[in-house]
Write a protein that holds these residues in place. Structure first.
Motif, PDB file in Angstrom:
ATOM      1  N   MET A  64       0.852  -1.187   0.000  1.00 42.82           N
ATOM      2  CA  MET A  64       0.000   0.000   0.000  1.00 42.82           C
ATOM      3  C   MET A  64       0.891   1.241   0.000  1.00 42.82           C
ATOM      4  O   MET A  64       1.828   1.341   0.785  1.00 42.82           O
ATOM      5  CB  MET A  64      -0.892  -0.010   1.239  1.00 42.82           C
ATOM      6  N   ILE A  65       0.582   2.167  -0.868  1.00 43.30           N
ATOM      7  CA  ILE A  65       1.325   3.421  -0.999  1.00 43.30           C
ATOM      8  C   ILE A  65       0.412   4.574  -0.584  1.00 43.30           C
ATOM      9  O   ILE A  65      -0.763   4.621  -0.962  1.00 43.30           O
ATOM     10  CB  ILE A  65       1.780   3.640  -2.460  1.00 43.30           C
ATOM     11  N   LEU A  66       0.958   5.492   0.182  1.00 44.72           N
ATOM     12  CA  LEU A  66       0.232   6.699   0.570  1.00 44.72           C
ATOM     13  C   LEU A  66       0.774   7.868  -0.225  1.00 44.72           C
ATOM     14  O   LEU A  66       1.965   8.166  -0.158  1.00 44.72           O
ATOM     15  CB  LEU A  66       0.385   6.966   2.065  1.00 44.72           C
ATOM     16  N   GLU A  67      -0.100   8.500  -0.983  1.00 49.08           N
ATOM     17  CA  GLU A  67       0.230   9.747  -1.676  1.00 49.08           C
ATOM     18  C   GLU A  67      -0.247  10.888  -0.795  1.00 49.08           C
ATOM     19  O   GLU A  67      -1.394  10.891  -0.346  1.00 49.08           O
ATOM     20  CB  GLU A  67      -0.491   9.810  -3.021  1.00 49.08           C
ATOM     21  N   ILE A  68       0.618  11.851  -0.538  1.00 53.32           N
ATOM     22  CA  ILE A  68       0.220  13.045   0.209  1.00 53.32           C
ATOM     23  C   ILE A  68       0.417  14.247  -0.694  1.00 53.32           C
ATOM     24  O   ILE A  68       1.515  14.468  -1.207  1.00 53.32           O
ATOM     25  CB  ILE A  68       1.021  13.213   1.511  1.00 53.32           C
ATOM     26  N   GLY A 100      -8.549   4.297  -1.254  1.00 52.77           N
ATOM     27  CA  GLY A 100      -9.165   5.117  -0.215  1.00 52.77           C
ATOM     28  C   GLY A 100      -8.527   6.493  -0.166  1.00 52.77           C
ATOM     29  O   GLY A 100      -7.519   6.746  -0.823  1.00 52.77           O
ATOM     30  N   PHE A 101      -9.137   7.376   0.616  1.00 49.45           N
ATOM     31  CA  PHE A 101      -8.624   8.747   0.710  1.00 49.45           C
ATOM     32  C   PHE A 101      -9.038   9.395   2.018  1.00 49.45           C
ATOM     33  O   PHE A 101      -9.953   8.936   2.701  1.00 49.45           O
ATOM     34  CB  PHE A 101      -9.130   9.606  -0.462  1.00 49.45           C
ATOM     35  N   LEU A 144      -4.336  16.295   1.105  1.00 50.50           N
ATOM     36  CA  LEU A 144      -5.076  15.193   0.497  1.00 50.50           C
ATOM     37  C   LEU A 144      -4.219  13.943   0.595  1.00 50.50           C
ATOM     38  O   LEU A 144      -3.056  13.947   0.163  1.00 50.50           O
ATOM     39  CB  LEU A 144      -5.383  15.519  -0.968  1.00 50.50           C
ATOM     40  N   MET A 145      -4.773  12.891   1.178  1.00 47.66           N
ATOM     41  CA  MET A 145      -4.083  11.613   1.303  1.00 47.66           C
ATOM     42  C   MET A 145      -4.849  10.577   0.503  1.00 47.66           C
ATOM     43  O   MET A 145      -6.047  10.375   0.745  1.00 47.66           O
ATOM     44  CB  MET A 145      -3.987  11.202   2.763  1.00 47.66           C
ATOM     45  N   ILE A 146      -4.175   9.963  -0.454  1.00 50.71           N
ATOM     46  CA  ILE A 146      -4.802   8.929  -1.272  1.00 50.71           C
ATOM     47  C   ILE A 146      -3.987   7.654  -1.122  1.00 50.71           C
ATOM     48  O   ILE A 146      -2.759   7.669  -1.206  1.00 50.71           O
ATOM     49  CB  ILE A 146      -4.881   9.346  -2.750  1.00 50.71           C
ATOM     50  N   TYR A 147      -4.684   6.564  -0.922  1.00 53.18           N
ATOM     51  CA  TYR A 147      -4.051   5.256  -0.787  1.00 53.18           C
ATOM     52  C   TYR A 147      -4.148   4.511  -2.122  1.00 53.18           C
ATOM     53  O   TYR A 147      -5.232   4.414  -2.702  1.00 53.18           O
ATOM     54  CB  TYR A 147      -4.729   4.445   0.326  1.00 53.18           C
ATOM     55  N   HIS A 190       5.179  10.421  -1.948  1.00 47.74           N
ATOM     56  CA  HIS A 190       4.653   9.084  -1.705  1.00 47.74           C
ATOM     57  C   HIS A 190       5.370   8.466  -0.513  1.00 47.74           C
ATOM     58  O   HIS A 190       6.567   8.700  -0.305  1.00 47.74           O
ATOM     59  CB  HIS A 190       4.860   8.212  -2.951  1.00 47.74           C
ATOM     60  N   PHE A 191       4.613   7.633   0.233  1.00 50.07           N
ATOM     61  CA  PHE A 191       5.138   7.039   1.455  1.00 50.07           C
ATOM     62  C   PHE A 191       4.770   5.573   1.549  1.00 50.07           C
ATOM     63  O   PHE A 191       3.683   5.172   1.130  1.00 50.07           O
ATOM     64  CB  PHE A 191       4.573   7.762   2.696  1.00 50.07           C
ATOM     65  N   ASN A 192       5.681   4.792   2.146  1.00 48.87           N
ATOM     66  CA  ASN A 192       5.411   3.404   2.540  1.00 48.87           C
ATOM     67  C   ASN A 192       5.083   3.385   4.027  1.00 48.87           C
ATOM     68  O   ASN A 192       5.652   4.177   4.792  1.00 48.87           O
ATOM     69  CB  ASN A 192       6.655   2.519   2.324  1.00 48.87           C
TER      70      ASN A 192
END
Length: 100
Positions: free
Chosen positions: A1-5, A38-39, A53-56, A92-94
């Motif tokens: 899963m990657i988190l975009e901020i 998700g977001f 904005l955080m999008i998974y 992007h974050f792990n």
């Protein structure tokens, strides 16, 4: 899963219109993207023109290739882009750890 901020700054006095636009863009465009998972949207208290904005995404490529290089990205930017005071800062974050 990657988190975009995405750290978003909008023009002053457009919060109500942007609130509607960003939710519309998520619901009409991003929710249908490959790998979307998700977001969350947070709105600044001290800085009311700032949004986070955080999008998974399932994979990094789901965002950077599948979405960003598709016509859907242009649709998204047409909805939210006019409100931007400057280009959003996107990273992007792990996941390292989380609570139970």
């Amino acid at each position: 899963m990657i988190l975009e901020i995405a750290d978003i700054r909008i023009h002053p006095g457009q919060q109500a219109e942007f609130d509607a636009a960003i939710q519309r863009g998520i619901n009409e465009v991003i929710c249908h993207a490959k790998g979307f998972s998700g977001f969350k949207i947070n709105h600044g208290i001290e800085s009311p023109e700032r949004y986070v904005l955080m999008i998974y995404w399932e994979t990094l490529e789901n965002h950077t290739v599948d979405f960003r290089e598709s016509p859907a990205f242009l649709q998204w930017r047409a909805i939210v882009g006019p409100f931007f005071a400057q280009a959003p800062v996107v990273e992007h974050f792990n996941l390292l750890a989380k609570s139970a």
